[in-house]
Design a protein around this motif. Sequence first.
Motif, short mmCIF file in Angstrom:
data_model
loop_
_atom_site.label_atom_id
_atom_site.label_comp_id
_atom_site.label_asym_id
_atom_site.label_seq_id
_atom_site.Cartn_x
_atom_site.Cartn_y
_atom_site.Cartn_z
N ILE A 1 0.96 -1.11 -0.05
CA ILE A 1 -0.10 -0.11 -0.23
C ILE A 1 0.86 1.23 -0.04
N ASP A 2 1.30 2.24 -1.55
CA ASP A 2 1.91 3.10 -1.59
C ASP A 2 0.57 4.06 -1.93
N LEU A 3 0.87 4.99 -0.70
CA LEU A 3 -0.49 5.98 -0.92
C LEU A 3 0.20 7.58 -1.70
N GLU A 4 1.50 7.08 -2.35
CA GLU A 4 2.02 7.99 -2.91
C GLU A 4 2.22 7.82 -4.70
N LYS A 5 1.67 6.84 -4.39
CA LYS A 5 0.82 6.55 -6.28
C LYS A 5 -0.37 7.49 -6.89
N ILE A 6 -0.77 7.72 -4.88
CA ILE A 6 -1.94 8.98 -5.79
C ILE A 6 -1.82 10.34 -5.00
N ALA A 7 -2.43 10.70 -5.85
CA ALA A 7 -1.99 12.70 -5.88
C ALA A 7 -2.22 12.56 -4.40
N LEU A 8 -3.58 13.05 -4.64
CA LEU A 8 -4.15 13.34 -3.46
C LEU A 8 -3.56 12.88 -1.92
N LEU A 9 -3.23 11.84 -2.32
CA LEU A 9 -3.10 11.15 -0.87
C LEU A 9 -0.90 10.70 -0.18
N ARG A 10 -0.20 11.93 -1.20
CA ARG A 10 0.93 11.42 -1.11
C ARG A 10 1.43 11.73 0.47
N ASP A 11 0.79 12.93 0.65
CA ASP A 11 1.52 13.42 2.12
C ASP A 11 1.23 12.62 3.24
N PHE A 12 0.50 11.82 3.15
CA PHE A 12 -0.24 10.10 4.17
C PHE A 12 0.83 9.10 3.68
N ASP A 13 0.85 8.00 4.92
CA ASP A 13 0.95 7.14 5.25
C ASP A 13 0.67 5.84 5.17
N GLN A 14 0.60 4.76 5.55
CA GLN A 14 -0.39 3.75 6.19
C GLN A 14 -1.02 3.64 7.06
N ASP A 15 0.29 4.28 8.10
CA ASP A 15 -0.70 4.82 9.24
C ASP A 15 -2.03 5.93 9.60
N TRP A 16 -1.83 6.82 8.70
CA TRP A 16 -2.55 7.94 8.87
C TRP A 16 -4.00 7.59 7.84
N PHE A 17 -3.92 6.75 7.10
CA PHE A 17 -5.16 6.22 6.02
C PHE A 17 -5.21 4.70 7.31
#
Length: 254
Positions: free
Chosen positions: A121-137
Amino acid sequence: MPFFLTNCHKLVRLLQNEWRKNMLLFTFPLPCLGGLQLYLMTLRQPQLNLDQTGLLILLIFFVVLAISYGLQAFSGEADRQTLDFLLTKPLSPLAILTVKYITSLVILLFWFSWASHLLRIDLEKIALLRDFDQDWFLLFLIIIHVVSLFSGLLAKGLERLLVISLMSGGLALISYQLWSRLFELLMANYYIIDIPPYQLAFVLKGVPLIFTIGSLAIPLAGSLWILKSRLKLWRFGPAQWLSGLWILLFLLIL
């Protein structure tokens, strides 16, 4: 001791009823994740790397799952107007809320943990979620779950989706903005290599945990308030404590 054993037996019965009533929903992800586990075993790969579309589908799936698990707790009784009958059982409203909440939350976290083990789960691939990591999700997912539980008691029909969207989005946004403010203050006082390890660990790990607990407490207290036939809000102890703690936390950060 007999009183304690009697209450434990009642809690176990309530847990069994909750599992039987929602067994299909609780076990819904099993074929997908089980099949994926077998597929990776045949390929001898530890994880599957998703592209942007696959990752977005996975995130949406878990958001929908969190909403479903939260809503099922009380929405059925609220729609059928059998909530008063549920509360006549020889268990306190707090015990009923705890069993329903913990059961669905543990199952949700189990599926997410299994999916995280199988899929990267690499949130950097989604532009709106680049500042978040898996813990924040994961924090956002837990908030959506508990807000969905609260909305099942508070509203009816499509109004529940509005409550879920506004309340979960608001809690997550406030938590992230306050955390971001703390991180900016830390970076303003130190170079990145000079930050004391205990301060960095507190801001990166401790503060999100505090915000998670605070965000969870609001809808849980609201659910308990409704289950207790909506006492006067200013006389409801948890509401007083939560208001004071959030105001104190906000003032400390400022």
